[in-house]
Design an enzyme around this catalytic site. Structure first.
Site, short mmCIF file in Angstrom:
data_model
loop_
_atom_site.label_atom_id
_atom_site.label_comp_id
_atom_site.label_asym_id
_atom_site.label_seq_id
_atom_site.Cartn_x
_atom_site.Cartn_y
_atom_site.Cartn_z
CB THR A 50 -9.85 54.55 24.11
OG1 THR A 50 -8.65 55.23 24.46
CG2 THR A 50 -10.53 55.26 22.95
CB CYS A 75 -19.82 30.43 30.81
SG CYS A 75 -20.83 31.82 30.34
N1 PLP Z 1 -24.80 37.18 33.84
C1 PLP Z 1 -25.70 36.37 33.27
C2 PLP Z 1 -26.97 36.07 34.00
C3 PLP Z 1 -25.45 35.81 32.02
O1 PLP Z 1 -26.35 35.00 31.47
C4 PLP Z 1 -24.22 36.12 31.37
C5 PLP Z 1 -23.91 35.50 30.07
O2 PLP Z 1 -24.32 34.41 29.77
C6 PLP Z 1 -23.33 36.99 32.00
C7 PLP Z 1 -23.65 37.51 33.23
C8 PLP Z 1 -22.04 37.39 31.36
O3 PLP Z 1 -22.27 38.31 30.35
P1 PLP Z 1 -21.15 38.56 29.21
O4 PLP Z 1 -21.23 37.38 28.29
O5 PLP Z 1 -21.53 39.84 28.56
O6 PLP Z 1 -19.84 38.64 29.92
#
Ligand code: PLP
Length: 386
Positions: free
Chosen positions: A235, A323
Site C-alpha cells: 500500500t 550510515c
Molecule cells: N545513496 C546516497 C548517495 C546517499 O547519500 C544515501 C543516504 O545517505 C543513500 C543512497 C540512502 O538513502 P536513504 O537514506 O533514503 O536510504
C-alpha cells in the site's frame, strides 16, 4: 544549534508538512479501494506522480515510488540483474558508491554475478578510461553515482551514459545527493535508471523513487499486490508521496538560486578555515562538486573528536556518511582517493543547507579553530602529512 549535516538528512519544509497533513488526518483512504474515499486518494497520488514527472522531464509511468534511496538502489541493481541474468552476468560500479549500492553489489556477487569496481582519481572522480576498459559483451549494467555523499564530487555521468548507450548496456545513477543541488532532468542525465530520496531535499523520510526509462527490463524485488504497475508491491505511502512531490517541486524551483548562495557560503567556509587553521586539506577541491559540501582533513586529530567537540558547542557535523558512524573503518571514499587510513580518519564533512547563513559560517570557523587547537594540544597521533 547550527546544523551543518544536510547530506545526512534535511528538516521537513513547513509547506511540505502542510501538504502532507490532510493525507494523515482526513484523507487516509487506501488508494486501491473502489469507493470514492479511496479513489479520491488515488487521483491525488496520480496527480502527484504527474507533477514529479513534469519536474524531472519524464513520463509519469516511468516513476516507481518506494521507501528509501537504499530501496531504490536495490530495486535498480537487483531488478535489472534478475531481468537480464540470461543475457550476461557482469556489472560495473565504482569504488566510491554509497553502501546501498556497494553492499547490494556484494550480495549480487554471492548470487553469481561478476562485479568490476572502477577506481577514482585523487580528486575523487571515476576513471572513465578504466570504466570503458571494464565493459565487455557480458556487461548488463553500470551503476555510478551522480555525486558522492562524502566529498560532493560530481561524477561524469553524461559521458558514462554515452559509453553505455552506444553499447546497449543499461546505466543506473544514484542521484540521492544531487536533487535540489544540481539541475536534474532524466533526459539530461541520460541514465536508464535514477534513484532519488525525499529526505535529502526537505521532504519526509521513508519515501523515495526510482525512475525507470520506458522499455528497461526490470524484475520487481518486492512482490505482493499490483501497486506501482506490479513493480513495487505494498500500500502506497500516500502522505509521503504528496510530501515528496511538494519538496521536489520546491527543490527544482529554488535549485539555481540556492546553488549559487550555498556555493558562495561553502567557498567562504573553506577560505576562512584555510586561513585560520594550519594543516588542513580539502578533499575533492580540484573536481566539480555539489555546491553545499566540503570535506576537510585536519592533520593529527581524529575527525570523530572534532565532531564531538563541535557537538558540545552546538554544531552538527559528520565524519563521513551517517550510515558509517560507529563503524571503525576509515571512509572507503577517502581511501579510494589515496588518503592514508590516518588521514581519512582525520576528516570531517560540512554540508550546508537552506538554513545556513553567513553568520553561521563565521561561528563554525571560530569554534572549529578552538576545537582543533585544543585537540592538537592533547593529540597523541602526532603530526605528519594529512
Ligand atoms: N545513496 C546516497 C548517495 C546517499 O547519500 C544515501 C543516504 O545517505 C543513500 C543512497 C540512502 O538513502 P536513504 O537514506 O533514503 O536510504
Amino acid at each position: 544549534m547550527i546544523y551543518c549535516d544536510h547530506n545526512a538528512t534535511t528538516p521537513l519544509d513547513p509547506s511540505v508538512l502542510e501538504a502532507m497533513l490532510p493525507y494523515l488526518a482526513e484523507r487516509w483512504g487506501n488508494p486501491s479501494s473502489p469507493y470514492r474515499f479511496g479513489s479520491e486518494v488515488r487521483l491525488a497520488l496520480e496527480q502527484a506522480r504527474k507533477r514529479i514527472a513534469d519536474c524531472l522531464a519524464c513520463l509519469p509511468a516511468e516513476l516507481v515510488f518506494c521507501a528509501s534511496g537504499t530501496e531504490s538502489d536495490n530495486m535498480a541493481l537487483r531488478g535489472v540483474a534478475r531481468a537480464l541474468r540470461e543475457k550476461g552476468r557482469h556489472i560495473v560500479t565504482s569504488v566510491i558508491e554509497h553502501h546501498a549500492v556497494l553492499n547490494t553489489c556484494k550480495a549480487l556477487e554471492r548470487e553469481g554475478f561478476r562485479l568490476s569496481y572502477v577506481p577514482v582519481s585523487s580528486a575523487g572522480v571515476v576513471e572513465l578510461d578504466e570504466l570503458e576498459a571494464s565493459l565487455c559483451d557480458e556487461t548488463i549494467l553500470v551503476s555510478v553515482m551522480h555525486a558522492n555523499n562524502e566529498t560532493g564530487v560530481v561524477q561524469p555521468i553524461e559521458q558514462i551514459a554515452a559509453l553505455t548507450g552506444s553499447r546497449g548496456i543499461l546505466f543506473h545513477t544514484d542521484a540521492v545527493q544531487t536533487m535540489g543541488k544540481l539541475p536534474i532532468s532524466c533526459s539530461g542525465i541520460g541514465a536508464d535508471l535514477i534513484s532519488i530520496s525525499a529526505h535529502k531535499f526537505y521532504g519526509p523520510k521513508g519515501i523515495a523513487l526510482l525512475y525507470i526509462r520506458t522499455g528497461t527490463p526490470i524484475t520487481p524485488i518486492v512482490t505482493g499486490g499490483a501497486q506501482e504497475r506490479d513493480l513495487r508491491a505494498g500500500t502506497e505511502n500516500v502522505a509521503g508521496i504528496i510530501g515528496m512531490t511538494e519538496a521536489l517541486s520546491l527543490a527544482c524551483e529554488h535549485q539555481e538560486s540556492e546553488a549559487k548562495r550555498l556555493g558562495g557560503l561553502r567557498d567562504r567556509l573553506e577560505h576562512l578555515v584555510l586561513d585560520a587553521v594550519p594543516e588542513v586539506k580539502i578533499n575533492g577541491a580540484d573536481a566539480t562538486r555539489v555546491p553545499n559540501t566540503s570535506n576537510m582533513t585536519f592533520a593529527a586529530i581524529e575527525g570523530e573528536s572534532i565532531v564531538l567537540g563541535m557537538d558540545l558547542r552546538g554544531i552538527c557535523l559528520a565524519t563521513g556518511s551517517a550510515c558509517s558512524t560507529g563503524m571503525p573503518e576509515p571512509s572507503h571514499v577517502l581511501r579510494a582517493m589515496g588518503l592514508t587510513a590516518r588521514a581519512a580518519q582525520s576528516s570531517v564533512r560540512f554540508s550546508l543547507g537552506r538554513s545556513t547563513r553567513e553568520a553561521d559560517i563565521d561561528t563554525i570557523v571560530g569554534e572549529l579553530q578552538a576545537v582543533v587547537s585544543r585537540l592538537r594540544a592533547i593529540s597523541c597521533i602526532g603530526g605528519g602529512p594529512a
